[in-house]
Design a protein around this motif. Structure first.
Motif, PDB file in Angstrom:
ATOM      1  N   GLU A  16       0.839  -1.179   0.000  1.00  0.00           N
ATOM      2  CA  GLU A  16       0.000   0.000   0.000  1.00  0.00           C
ATOM      3  C   GLU A  16       0.889   1.249   0.000  1.00  0.00           C
ATOM      4  N   PRO A  17       0.363   2.419  -0.447  1.00  0.00           N
ATOM      5  CA  PRO A  17       1.173   3.640  -0.468  1.00  0.00           C
ATOM      6  C   PRO A  17       1.840   3.959   0.861  1.00  0.00           C
ATOM      7  N   PRO A  50      -1.327   9.791  -8.000  1.00  0.00           N
ATOM      8  CA  PRO A  50      -1.796  10.768  -7.005  1.00  0.00           C
ATOM      9  C   PRO A  50      -1.698  10.280  -5.565  1.00  0.00           C
ATOM     10  N   ASP A  51      -2.032   9.012  -5.303  1.00  0.00           N
ATOM     11  CA  ASP A  51      -2.004   8.559  -3.908  1.00  0.00           C
ATOM     12  C   ASP A  51      -0.579   8.527  -3.361  1.00  0.00           C
ATOM     13  N   ALA A  55       1.158  10.917  -0.405  1.00  0.00           N
ATOM     14  CA  ALA A  55       1.861  10.310   0.720  1.00  0.00           C
ATOM     15  C   ALA A  55       3.273  10.868   0.856  1.00  0.00           C
ATOM     16  N   LEU A  56       3.922  11.156  -0.290  1.00  0.00           N
ATOM     17  CA  LEU A  56       5.277  11.707  -0.255  1.00  0.00           C
ATOM     18  C   LEU A  56       5.293  13.184   0.122  1.00  0.00           C
ATOM     19  N   ASP A  57       4.173  13.882  -0.102  1.00  0.00           N
ATOM     20  CA  ASP A  57       4.080  15.307   0.201  1.00  0.00           C
ATOM     21  C   ASP A  57       2.854  15.531   1.080  1.00  0.00           C
ATOM     22  N   PRO A  58       2.964  15.223   2.380  1.00  0.00           N
ATOM     23  CA  PRO A  58       1.783  15.294   3.256  1.00  0.00           C
ATOM     24  C   PRO A  58       1.153  16.670   3.319  1.00  0.00           C
ATOM     25  N   GLY A  59       1.893  17.734   2.978  1.00  0.00           N
ATOM     26  CA  GLY A  59       1.320  19.073   3.016  1.00  0.00           C
ATOM     27  C   GLY A  59       0.237  19.284   1.992  1.00  0.00           C
ATOM     28  N   THR A  66       1.118   7.755   5.746  1.00  0.00           N
ATOM     29  CA  THR A  66       2.059   6.900   6.474  1.00  0.00           C
ATOM     30  C   THR A  66       1.617   6.661   7.904  1.00  0.00           C
ATOM     31  N   ALA A  67       0.531   7.324   8.337  1.00  0.00           N
ATOM     32  CA  ALA A  67       0.041   7.055   9.677  1.00  0.00           C
ATOM     33  C   ALA A  67      -0.599   5.681   9.772  1.00  0.00           C
ATOM     34  N   ALA A  68      -0.947   5.095   8.669  1.00  0.00           N
ATOM     35  CA  ALA A  68      -1.567   3.770   8.689  1.00  0.00           C
ATOM     36  C   ALA A  68      -0.542   2.739   9.107  1.00  0.00           C
ATOM     37  N   PRO A  69      -0.914   1.795   9.968  1.00  0.00           N
ATOM     38  CA  PRO A  69       0.037   0.762  10.386  1.00  0.00           C
ATOM     39  C   PRO A  69       0.394  -0.146   9.227  1.00  0.00           C
ATOM     40  N   PRO A  70       1.653  -0.605   9.167  1.00  0.00           N
ATOM     41  CA  PRO A  70       2.048  -1.499   8.069  1.00  0.00           C
ATOM     42  C   PRO A  70       1.301  -2.819   8.133  1.00  0.00           C
ATOM     43  N   LEU A  71       0.998  -3.352   6.982  1.00  0.00           N
ATOM     44  CA  LEU A  71       0.336  -4.651   6.929  1.00  0.00           C
ATOM     45  C   LEU A  71       1.316  -5.749   7.309  1.00  0.00           C
TER      46      LEU A  71
END
Length: 227
Positions: A16-17, A50-51, A55-59, A66-71
């Motif tokens: 996932e991203p 886009p996704d 994710a690379l530019d949170p602003g 990246t706040a999502a826990p890794p699978l």
């Protein structure tokens, strides 16, 4: 959308991203391959999607992926508590058993890194072991060290091109290795006839390459079981 990425010479994923952005060394220009894509043209920098760009530019978004826990890593299921009953004997007219892709070694020869990576990824995702080379001379070095079960080569390459490399295979043990010719050029009938005259040329693969058709041809030629 999940994506594949290459690490240490082999395909990894899908991720996932959020997982990709958290991986060490993952950058805006890193090439990724979206799950479900079928041609080498799908290899693009991460910011093309886009996704991943968000994710690379949170602003640029109120949500930082990246706040999502890794699978968790996918693991094989535990063995059954009881041994399964013995398999029934195959019928007398059953065909020969198919080999495991992991028992087969492929040599991919192409000067285009994107095409070479796509072919390598397509084969490795099916379980095949893969060597790569950038032209015929580089391929000759790899052949001297290991003998592959199948060779996939482009025709138009700098240094030693596909025609010269194909000729160099003849007259020795390498002349029996099946060869897939990969080309984006429009070849006239006489050229195709000349190439097909080589006994070990078994397939022509046209660019852009269709993954499903390509891997089906690999399994058919090598008599291996698809994943």
């Amino acid at each position: 959308m999940p994506y594949y990425i290459y690490e240490e010479g082999k395909a990894a994923g899908p991720f996932e991203p959020a997982q990709l952005v958290a991986r060490p060394g993952f950058k805006r220009e890193t090439l990724v391959f979206p799950l479900g894509a079928t041609t080498q043209d799908a290899w693009k920098p991460a910011t093309s999607f886009p996704d991943l760009a968000r994710a690379l530019d949170p602003g640029s978004s109120g949500i930082f992926l990246t706040a999502a826990p890794p699978l968790p890593e996918v693991q094989a299921p535990p063995p059954p508590a009881a041994a399964p009953p013995p398999a029934a004997a195959p019928p007398a007219d059953a065909g020969p058993a198919l080999a495991a892709p992991g028992d087969k070694l492929l040599l991919v020869v192409d000067d285009d890194e994107t095409v070479r990576s796509f072919l390598e990824m397509s084969a490795s995702l099916q379980g095949f072991r893969v060597l790569t080379a950038v032209d015929g001379l580089d391929a000759g070095v790899k052949l001297a060290a290991q003998t592959p079960d199948l060779i996939i080569t482009d025709l138009m390459m700098p240094g030693q091109g596909g025609y010269e490399f194909l000729r160099s295979l003849q007259g020795s043990a390498t002349g029996r290795i099946p060869v897939f010719i990969v080309t984006g050029s429009a070849l006239d009938d006489s050229t195709i006839k000349m190439i097909r005259a080589e006994a070990n040329v078994v397939e022509f693969v046209a660019k852009p390459i269709k993954m499903a058709k390509f891997v089906a041809a690999l399994h058919k030629t090598l008599k291996t079981a698809p994943r």
